[in-house]
Enzyme design. Structure first.
Site, PDB file in Angstrom:
ATOM      1  N   TYR A  72      -8.462  15.389  -7.523  1.00 46.94           N
ATOM      2  CA  TYR A  72      -7.468  13.744  -8.539  1.00 46.94           C
ATOM      3  C   TYR A  72      -6.839  14.979  -9.526  1.00 46.94           C
ATOM      4  O   TYR A  72      -5.056  14.736  -9.809  1.00 46.94           O
ATOM      5  CB  TYR A  72      -8.175  13.174  -9.582  1.00 46.94           C
ATOM      6  CG  TYR A  72      -7.268  12.457 -10.387  1.00 46.94           C
ATOM      7  CD1 TYR A  72      -6.976  11.245  -9.710  1.00 46.94           C
ATOM      8  CD2 TYR A  72      -7.130  12.056 -11.747  1.00 46.94           C
ATOM      9  CE1 TYR A  72      -7.059   9.987 -10.768  1.00 46.94           C
ATOM     10  CE2 TYR A  72      -6.323  11.702 -12.399  1.00 46.94           C
ATOM     11  CZ  TYR A  72      -6.623  10.455 -12.329  1.00 46.94           C
ATOM     12  OH  TYR A  72      -5.860   9.598 -12.758  1.00 46.94           O
ATOM     13  N   ASN A 114       3.173   3.750 -10.299  1.00 40.53           N
ATOM     14  CA  ASN A 114       2.728   3.750 -11.222  1.00 40.53           C
ATOM     15  C   ASN A 114       0.458   3.872 -10.337  1.00 40.53           C
ATOM     16  O   ASN A 114      -0.673   4.120 -10.992  1.00 40.53           O
ATOM     17  CB  ASN A 114       2.200   2.520 -12.238  1.00 40.53           C
ATOM     18  CG  ASN A 114       0.931   2.386 -12.708  1.00 40.53           C
ATOM     19  OD1 ASN A 114       0.520   2.616 -13.649  1.00 40.53           O
ATOM     20  ND2 ASN A 114       0.433   1.045 -12.082  1.00 40.53           N
ATOM     21  N   ASN A 169       0.814  -0.935   0.315  1.00 42.96           N
ATOM     22  CA  ASN A 169      -0.234   0.290   0.416  1.00 42.96           C
ATOM     23  C   ASN A 169       0.834   1.153   0.018  1.00 42.96           C
ATOM     24  O   ASN A 169       1.870   1.245   0.942  1.00 42.96           O
ATOM     25  CB  ASN A 169      -0.921  -0.061   1.242  1.00 42.96           C
ATOM     26  CG  ASN A 169      -1.586   1.373   1.362  1.00 42.96           C
ATOM     27  OD1 ASN A 169      -1.977   1.899   0.409  1.00 42.96           O
ATOM     28  ND2 ASN A 169      -2.590   1.499   2.233  1.00 42.96           N
TER      29      ASN A 169
HETATM   30  P1  NAI Z   1      -6.136   0.446 -12.602  1.00 46.36           P
HETATM   31  O1  NAI Z   1      -7.395   1.035 -11.882  1.00 46.36           O
HETATM   32  O2  NAI Z   1      -6.442  -0.543 -13.610  1.00 46.36           O
HETATM   33  O3  NAI Z   1      -5.180   0.191 -11.717  1.00 46.36           O
HETATM   34  C1  NAI Z   1      -3.911   0.890 -10.597  1.00 46.36           C
HETATM   35  C2  NAI Z   1      -3.624  -0.005 -10.104  1.00 46.36           C
HETATM   36  O4  NAI Z   1      -3.446   0.470  -8.397  1.00 46.36           O
HETATM   37  C3  NAI Z   1      -4.478  -1.022  -9.381  1.00 46.36           C
HETATM   38  O5  NAI Z   1      -4.725  -2.677  -9.082  1.00 46.36           O
HETATM   39  C4  NAI Z   1      -4.964  -1.328  -7.797  1.00 46.36           C
HETATM   40  O6  NAI Z   1      -4.912  -2.082  -6.508  1.00 46.36           O
HETATM   41  C5  NAI Z   1      -4.069  -0.111  -7.630  1.00 46.36           C
HETATM   42  N1  NAI Z   1      -3.894   0.635  -6.635  1.00 46.36           N
HETATM   43  C6  NAI Z   1      -4.706   1.645  -5.399  1.00 46.36           C
HETATM   44  N2  NAI Z   1      -4.475   2.269  -4.310  1.00 46.36           N
HETATM   45  C7  NAI Z   1      -3.371   1.152  -3.929  1.00 46.36           C
HETATM   46  C8  NAI Z   1      -2.556   1.666  -2.937  1.00 46.36           C
HETATM   47  N3  NAI Z   1      -2.791   2.676  -2.434  1.00 46.36           N
HETATM   48  N4  NAI Z   1      -1.038   1.568  -3.148  1.00 46.36           N
HETATM   49  C9  NAI Z   1      -0.824   0.475  -3.808  1.00 46.36           C
HETATM   50  N5  NAI Z   1      -1.767  -0.143  -5.357  1.00 46.36           N
HETATM   51  C10 NAI Z   1      -3.208   1.311  -5.011  1.00 46.36           C
HETATM   52  O7  NAI Z   1      -6.585   2.323 -13.021  1.00 46.36           O
HETATM   53  P2  NAI Z   1      -4.888   2.310 -14.381  1.00 46.36           P
HETATM   54  O8  NAI Z   1      -5.533   3.496 -15.205  1.00 46.36           O
HETATM   55  O9  NAI Z   1      -4.558   1.207 -14.700  1.00 46.36           O
HETATM   56  O10 NAI Z   1      -4.224   3.102 -13.240  1.00 46.36           O
HETATM   57  C11 NAI Z   1      -2.389   3.361 -13.319  1.00 46.36           C
HETATM   58  C12 NAI Z   1      -2.190   4.884 -13.134  1.00 46.36           C
HETATM   59  O11 NAI Z   1      -2.408   5.438 -14.508  1.00 46.36           O
HETATM   60  C13 NAI Z   1      -3.045   5.555 -12.166  1.00 46.36           C
HETATM   61  O12 NAI Z   1      -1.780   6.184 -11.508  1.00 46.36           O
HETATM   62  C14 NAI Z   1      -3.844   6.238 -12.391  1.00 46.36           C
HETATM   63  O13 NAI Z   1      -3.731   7.559 -12.160  1.00 46.36           O
HETATM   64  C15 NAI Z   1      -2.676   6.715 -14.366  1.00 46.36           C
HETATM   65  N6  NAI Z   1      -3.749   7.099 -14.814  1.00 46.36           N
HETATM   66  C16 NAI Z   1      -4.695   6.665 -15.674  1.00 46.36           C
HETATM   67  C17 NAI Z   1      -5.817   7.366 -16.973  1.00 46.36           C
HETATM   68  C18 NAI Z   1      -6.775   5.664 -16.872  1.00 46.36           C
HETATM   69  O14 NAI Z   1      -7.682   6.146 -17.837  1.00 46.36           O
HETATM   70  N7  NAI Z   1      -6.961   4.804 -17.212  1.00 46.36           N
HETATM   71  C19 NAI Z   1      -5.464   7.921 -17.224  1.00 46.36           C
HETATM   72  C20 NAI Z   1      -4.621   9.121 -16.408  1.00 46.36           C
HETATM   73  C21 NAI Z   1      -3.510   8.053 -15.572  1.00 46.36           C
END
Ligand code: NAI
Length: 256
Positions: free
Chosen positions: A160, A94, A67
């Site tokens: 955000y 990430n 976390n």
């Molecule tokens: P996702 O929801 O598929 O993956 C995010 C992962 O982060 C999940 O596996 C979750 O369990 C983990 N997570 C959440 N809180 C956590 C914590 N406190 N400690 C450790 N792990 C934690 O989302 P995605 O889209 O792959 O997100 C990756 C990054 O990209 C994030 O930083 C998100 O803000 C960013 N992002 C996503 C966009 C999108 O359209 N999907 C657009 C722009 C940025």
């Protein structure tokens, strides 16, 4: 660029939020390129499943529940990664969550502190804990994942957007501070990407948004972002630092 400069073989990378979406894609690409991958996520079972997948494909990895909003857990896991792989060369910050609230919502303070702690404070904690190990690497790299919400903004998304704009500032300041040591610090700003974070949006709404806002007219795939993230970590990517790269299908370039 010689072959050695392109190789990630034998380097150790920590990916946060690697159980899903772009983190998972990034972990898989690093593994395919021969890196030792620390697959970490708040969702420990999800991290385990990704590690199993990578191992079955012949990659080198281990999973940890992590976390990023818990500093003592970060210290423990980084220590365990260094024990397992003998060092740490690359950090991919990430992990992420979303959270919408109008500025006058009763729960705004909760949303704000949750998002700032996971998206921004967590990134600097991971970097500070990893830094002594990165300093021993011959090819130290940090990539922070922000968002196009750091560059433009959406109503009800101010916590955000503030956290992600903070990530771009953190990236620039640390690039300047650590540049003389050869540590590069860069930031990737994904646009709309098909991941766990966006899967709840109805398909029709996603398609409409992508057609209206991006140049490519579609959502991106996680690996389309992950390849850029991984490229920034090659030994040969040694003179790019402090940059903020949108990987957004042309969203930020488009006016009409
Ligand atoms: P996702 O929801 O598929 O993956 C995010 C992962 O982060 C999940 O596996 C979750 O369990 C983990 N997570 C959440 N809180 C956590 C914590 N406190 N400690 C450790 N792990 C934690 O989302 P995605 O889209 O792959 O997100 C990756 C990054 O990209 C994030 O930083 C998100 O803000 C960013 N992002 C996503 C966009 C999108 O359209 N999907 C657009 C722009 C940025």
């Amino acid at each position: 660029m010689d072959a050695e400069g392109r190789s990630l073989n034998g380097l150790t990378v920590l990916v946060t939020g690697a159980a899903s979406g772009m983190g998972r894609a990034t972990a898989e690409i690093f593994a395919a390129e021969g890196a030792n991958v620390a697959v970490t996520d708040f969702d420990g079972e999800g991290a385990r499943a990704v590690a199993k997948f990578i191992l079955e494909k012949g990659g080198v990895c281990r999973d940890w529940r992590l976390n990023v909003a818990d500093k003592s857990e970060i210290s423990k896991v980084v220590g365990a990664i260094v024990d397992e792989f003998g060092g740490l060369d690359i950090v991919i910050n990430n992990a992420g969550i979303s959270g919408f609230a109008p500025i006058d919502a009763d729960n705004y303070d909760d949303v704000w502190s949750r998002l700032i702690s996971v998206l921004l404070t967590g990134q600097q904690w991971v970097i500070r804990v990893a830094l002594p190990h990165l300093r021993k690497s011959n090819s130290p790299r940090i990539v922070n994942i922000a968002s196009t919400e750091a560059l433009g903004a959406t109503a009800m998304d101010s916590a955000y957007a503030a956290a992600k704009a903070g990530v771009t500032g953190l990236t620039r300041a640390l690039a300047v501070e650590l540049g003389r040591e050869g540590i590069t610090v860069n930031c990737v700003c994904p646009g709309p990407i098909l991941t766990g974070m966006t899967e709840a949006i109805p398909d029709e709404a996603r398609q409409k948004y992508a057609r209206r806002r991006t140049a490519m007219g579609r959502y991106g795939r996680p690996e389309e972002v992950a390849h850029i993230t991984v490229s920034l970590c090659m030994p040969a990517a040694s003179y790019i630092t402090g940059v903020t790269i949108p990987v957004d299908g042309g969203l930020m370039a488009r006016n009409a």
